[in-house]
Write a protein that holds these residues in place. Structure first.
Motif, PDB file in Angstrom:
ATOM      1  N   GLU A 145       0.816  -1.222   0.000  1.00  0.00           N
ATOM      2  CA  GLU A 145       0.000   0.000   0.000  1.00  0.00           C
ATOM      3  C   GLU A 145       0.847   1.268   0.000  1.00  0.00           C
ATOM      4  OE1 GLU A 145      -2.301  -0.610   3.469  1.00  0.00           O
ATOM      5  OE2 GLU A 145      -3.540  -2.196   2.565  1.00  0.00           O
ATOM      6  N   SER A 146       2.121   1.158   0.414  1.00  0.00           N
ATOM      7  CA  SER A 146       2.962   2.351   0.479  1.00  0.00           C
ATOM      8  C   SER A 146       3.490   2.787  -0.882  1.00  0.00           C
ATOM      9  CB  SER A 146       4.151   2.095   1.426  1.00  0.00           C
ATOM     10  OG  SER A 146       5.068   1.169   0.857  1.00  0.00           O
ATOM     11  N   PHE A 147       3.344   1.941  -1.907  1.00  0.00           N
ATOM     12  CA  PHE A 147       3.759   2.319  -3.259  1.00  0.00           C
ATOM     13  C   PHE A 147       2.627   3.097  -3.932  1.00  0.00           C
ATOM     14  CE2 PHE A 147       6.765  -1.065  -2.457  1.00  0.00           C
ATOM     15  CZ  PHE A 147       7.915  -0.641  -3.114  1.00  0.00           C
ATOM     16  N   ALA A 148       2.962   4.240  -4.491  1.00  0.00           N
ATOM     17  CA  ALA A 148       1.945   5.086  -5.110  1.00  0.00           C
ATOM     18  C   ALA A 148       1.436   4.491  -6.418  1.00  0.00           C
ATOM     19  CB  ALA A 148       2.504   6.487  -5.347  1.00  0.00           C
ATOM     20  N   ALA A 149       2.325   3.875  -7.193  1.00  0.00           N
ATOM     21  CA  ALA A 149       1.944   3.377  -8.518  1.00  0.00           C
ATOM     22  C   ALA A 149       1.199   2.050  -8.408  1.00  0.00           C
ATOM     23  CB  ALA A 149       3.182   3.215  -9.399  1.00  0.00           C
ATOM     24  N   GLU A 150       0.049   1.980  -9.029  1.00  0.00           N
ATOM     25  CA  GLU A 150      -0.755   0.759  -9.000  1.00  0.00           C
ATOM     26  C   GLU A 150      -0.003  -0.416  -9.604  1.00  0.00           C
ATOM     27  OE1 GLU A 150      -3.494  -2.076  -8.485  1.00  0.00           O
ATOM     28  OE2 GLU A 150      -3.589  -0.046  -7.637  1.00  0.00           O
ATOM     29  N   ALA A 151       0.779  -0.164 -10.661  1.00  0.00           N
ATOM     30  CA  ALA A 151       1.529  -1.244 -11.303  1.00  0.00           C
ATOM     31  C   ALA A 151       2.545  -1.860 -10.350  1.00  0.00           C
ATOM     32  CB  ALA A 151       2.235  -0.710 -12.549  1.00  0.00           C
ATOM     33  N   LEU A 152       3.202  -1.026  -9.539  1.00  0.00           N
ATOM     34  CA  LEU A 152       4.166  -1.537  -8.573  1.00  0.00           C
ATOM     35  C   LEU A 152       3.465  -2.327  -7.479  1.00  0.00           C
ATOM     36  CD1 LEU A 152       6.589   1.510  -8.174  1.00  0.00           C
ATOM     37  CD2 LEU A 152       7.029  -0.656  -9.347  1.00  0.00           C
ATOM     38  N   ARG A 153       2.333  -1.837  -7.026  1.00  0.00           N
ATOM     39  CA  ARG A 153       1.594  -2.559  -5.987  1.00  0.00           C
ATOM     40  C   ARG A 153       1.169  -3.928  -6.482  1.00  0.00           C
ATOM     41  NH1 ARG A 153      -0.994   2.550  -5.156  1.00  0.00           N
ATOM     42  NH2 ARG A 153      -2.897   1.776  -6.169  1.00  0.00           N
ATOM     43  N   ALA A 154       0.703  -3.970  -7.722  1.00  0.00           N
ATOM     44  CA  ALA A 154       0.214  -5.233  -8.268  1.00  0.00           C
ATOM     45  C   ALA A 154       1.334  -6.245  -8.484  1.00  0.00           C
ATOM     46  CB  ALA A 154      -0.517  -4.980  -9.586  1.00  0.00           C
ATOM     47  N   ALA A 155       2.526  -5.748  -8.789  1.00  0.00           N
ATOM     48  CA  ALA A 155       3.640  -6.651  -9.113  1.00  0.00           C
ATOM     49  C   ALA A 155       4.426  -7.092  -7.891  1.00  0.00           C
ATOM     50  CB  ALA A 155       4.585  -5.955 -10.102  1.00  0.00           C
ATOM     51  N   LEU A 156       4.187  -6.486  -6.736  1.00  0.00           N
ATOM     52  CA  LEU A 156       5.009  -6.774  -5.566  1.00  0.00           C
ATOM     53  C   LEU A 156       4.722  -8.181  -5.039  1.00  0.00           C
ATOM     54  CD1 LEU A 156       7.046  -4.889  -4.042  1.00  0.00           C
ATOM     55  CD2 LEU A 156       5.311  -4.744  -2.246  1.00  0.00           C
ATOM     56  N   PRO A 157       5.752  -8.986  -4.817  1.00  0.00           N
ATOM     57  CA  PRO A 157       5.543 -10.330  -4.260  1.00  0.00           C
ATOM     58  C   PRO A 157       5.307 -10.261  -2.754  1.00  0.00           C
ATOM     59  CG  PRO A 157       7.878  -9.931  -4.541  1.00  0.00           C
ATOM     60  CD  PRO A 157       7.173  -8.705  -5.081  1.00  0.00           C
ATOM     61  N   ALA A 158       5.126 -11.405  -2.117  1.00  0.00           N
ATOM     62  CA  ALA A 158       5.092 -11.461  -0.659  1.00  0.00           C
ATOM     63  C   ALA A 158       6.376 -10.839  -0.124  1.00  0.00           C
ATOM     64  CB  ALA A 158       4.956 -12.902  -0.187  1.00  0.00           C
ATOM     65  N   LYS A 159       6.297 -10.215   1.054  1.00  0.00           N
ATOM     66  CA  LYS A 159       7.392  -9.370   1.519  1.00  0.00           C
ATOM     67  C   LYS A 159       8.739 -10.096   1.566  1.00  0.00           C
ATOM     68  CE  LYS A 159       6.781  -6.686   5.170  1.00  0.00           C
ATOM     69  NZ  LYS A 159       6.849  -6.196   6.567  1.00  0.00           N
ATOM     70  N   ALA A 160       8.747 -11.341   1.971  1.00  0.00           N
ATOM     71  CA  ALA A 160      10.010 -12.074   2.088  1.00  0.00           C
ATOM     72  C   ALA A 160      10.762 -12.156   0.769  1.00  0.00           C
ATOM     73  CB  ALA A 160       9.759 -13.483   2.623  1.00  0.00           C
ATOM     74  N   PHE A 161      10.027 -12.050  -0.348  1.00  0.00           N
ATOM     75  CA  PHE A 161      10.638 -12.192  -1.668  1.00  0.00           C
ATOM     76  C   PHE A 161      10.894 -10.847  -2.350  1.00  0.00           C
ATOM     77  CE2 PHE A 161       8.401 -16.098  -0.733  1.00  0.00           C
ATOM     78  CZ  PHE A 161       9.343 -17.063  -1.042  1.00  0.00           C
ATOM     79  N   VAL A 162      10.640  -9.769  -1.642  1.00  0.00           N
ATOM     80  CA  VAL A 162      10.942  -8.446  -2.187  1.00  0.00           C
ATOM     81  C   VAL A 162      12.456  -8.288  -2.309  1.00  0.00           C
ATOM     82  CG1 VAL A 162      10.893  -5.970  -1.654  1.00  0.00           C
ATOM     83  CG2 VAL A 162       8.833  -7.362  -1.379  1.00  0.00           C
ATOM     84  N   GLN A 163      12.902  -7.675  -3.381  1.00  0.00           N
ATOM     85  CA  GLN A 163      14.334  -7.496  -3.641  1.00  0.00           C
ATOM     86  C   GLN A 163      14.872  -6.252  -2.938  1.00  0.00           C
ATOM     87  OE1 GLN A 163      16.560  -9.260  -5.893  1.00  0.00           O
ATOM     88  NE2 GLN A 163      15.048 -10.892  -5.844  1.00  0.00           N
ATOM     89  N   LEU A 164      16.033  -6.399  -2.347  1.00  0.00           N
ATOM     90  CA  LEU A 164      16.781  -5.285  -1.780  1.00  0.00           C
ATOM     91  C   LEU A 164      18.179  -5.329  -2.382  1.00  0.00           C
ATOM     92  CD1 LEU A 164      17.325  -2.952   0.199  1.00  0.00           C
ATOM     93  CD2 LEU A 164      17.830  -4.689   1.946  1.00  0.00           C
ATOM     94  N   ALA A 165      18.475  -4.377  -3.258  1.00  0.00           N
ATOM     95  CA  ALA A 165      19.778  -4.329  -3.928  1.00  0.00           C
ATOM     96  C   ALA A 165      20.109  -5.675  -4.577  1.00  0.00           C
ATOM     97  CB  ALA A 165      20.864  -3.911  -2.945  1.00  0.00           C
ATOM     98  N   GLY A 166      19.141  -6.235  -5.291  1.00  0.00           N
ATOM     99  CA  GLY A 166      19.393  -7.429  -6.081  1.00  0.00           C
ATOM    100  C   GLY A 166      19.315  -8.741  -5.351  1.00  0.00           C
ATOM    101  N   LYS A 167      18.824  -8.748  -4.108  1.00  0.00           N
ATOM    102  CA  LYS A 167      18.748  -9.979  -3.329  1.00  0.00           C
ATOM    103  C   LYS A 167      17.506  -9.907  -2.450  1.00  0.00           C
ATOM    104  CE  LYS A 167      21.963 -12.822  -0.607  1.00  0.00           C
ATOM    105  NZ  LYS A 167      23.347 -12.857  -0.058  1.00  0.00           N
ATOM    106  N   THR A 168      16.809 -11.021  -2.286  1.00  0.00           N
ATOM    107  CA  THR A 168      15.570 -10.999  -1.514  1.00  0.00           C
ATOM    108  C   THR A 168      15.850 -10.683  -0.039  1.00  0.00           C
ATOM    109  OG1 THR A 168      15.687 -13.374  -1.096  1.00  0.00           O
ATOM    110  CG2 THR A 168      14.405 -12.645  -3.015  1.00  0.00           C
ATOM    111  N   LEU A 169      14.847 -10.089   0.605  1.00  0.00           N
ATOM    112  CA  LEU A 169      14.949  -9.839   2.043  1.00  0.00           C
ATOM    113  C   LEU A 169      15.196 -11.141   2.790  1.00  0.00           C
ATOM    114  CD1 LEU A 169      11.941  -7.379   2.607  1.00  0.00           C
ATOM    115  CD2 LEU A 169      14.319  -6.827   2.061  1.00  0.00           C
TER     116      LEU A 169
END
Length: 242
Positions: free
Chosen positions: A22-46
């Motif tokens: 919800e913190s991403f303004a762009a709808e496209a980014l919100r829709a494409a975001l995976p479950a948090k554990a798989f979000v990328q941080l500098a090229g590597k998942t959390l």
């Protein structure tokens, strides 16, 4: 003396990350975001960053990931990112709450585990030295958590007005990992379920049993990724480390 496979770490990553999405303004980014554990941080998942930090401490014999049931099939992606996957168990599915996920992780551990470290996959920048120190404290005292002193004055509010202003130097902000004797954590989770208690902090549940939980001061870099702004902070901290 704790010997053998005596220290296991649960990495809790079963949350959906709705606040992050919800913190991403762009709808496209919100829709494409995976479950948090798989979000990328500098090229590597959390998730991979959190697991690698725990293993780099040299204090964990085993890491047990706990993930959303719908994302277990993505585990091979994370395996390829890990520095040393040999001490990492296959993930198990978590539950609807943190407590349910912790219970699932505990149930998956092999016999003989004496200390259990509970860590948020959303805290990828925990310092390995801090992990080692909090595990050492739990080995001595039975339970310990990482924390940082509060920087700001805070108030207890009732009906929209200040009801009290607690002394700042008597309070800390809880971080993870939090480390407990396995039997203490299991008893605390069982008791909470029996009493209908839902908490966001495992140390609170262990303390609720009357156990003394040692506080170990850690680094303020151990940020939790909750919003898009937190990702930017984490990227900056990684750049500074590099």
């Amino acid at each position: 003396m704790v010997r053998g496979m005596s220290v296991a770490a649960l990495v809790l990553g079963a949350g959906s990350g709705s606040r992050l999405r919800e913190s991403f303004a762009a709808e496209a980014l919100r829709a494409a975001l995976p479950a948090k554990a798989f979000v990328q941080l500098a090229g590597k998942t959390l998730l991979a960053r959190s697991i690698d930090a725990l293993l780099a401490s040299g204090a964990c014999d085993l890491v047990q990931p706990v993930l959303p049931a719908a994302d277990l099939a993505r585990w091979p992606e994370v395996l390829r990112e890990l520095g040393d996957p040999r001490r990492v168990a296959a993930p198990v599915a978590g539950g609807a709450t943190r407590q349910a996920s912790a219970r699932a992780g505990l149930a998956a551990l092999p016999p003989g585990v004496e200390l259990v470290a509970v860590h948020d996959a959303a805290r990828p920048l925990v310092a390995p030295a801090d992990v080692a120190r909090v595990i050492a404290a739990a080995r001595e005292h039975g339970a310990a958590l990482l924390a940082v002193p509060l920087r700001d004055t805070f108030h207890r509010v009732a009906h929209g007005v200040i009801a009290a202003t607690p002394a700042r130097d008597e309070h800390v902000a809880a971080l993870t990992p939090q480390v407990f004797r396995a039997d203490w954590l299991r008893a605390a989770l069982d008791k909470a379920e029996q009493d209908g208690i839902v908490a966001t902090d495992d140390a609170a549940l262990v303390a609720r049993l009357g156990m003394r939980v040692r506080v170990v001061l850690g680094s303020s870099d151990n940020v939790k990724i909750t919003t898009a702004a937190d990702l930017l902070v984490a990227e900056r901290l990684l750049a500074e480390r590099a």
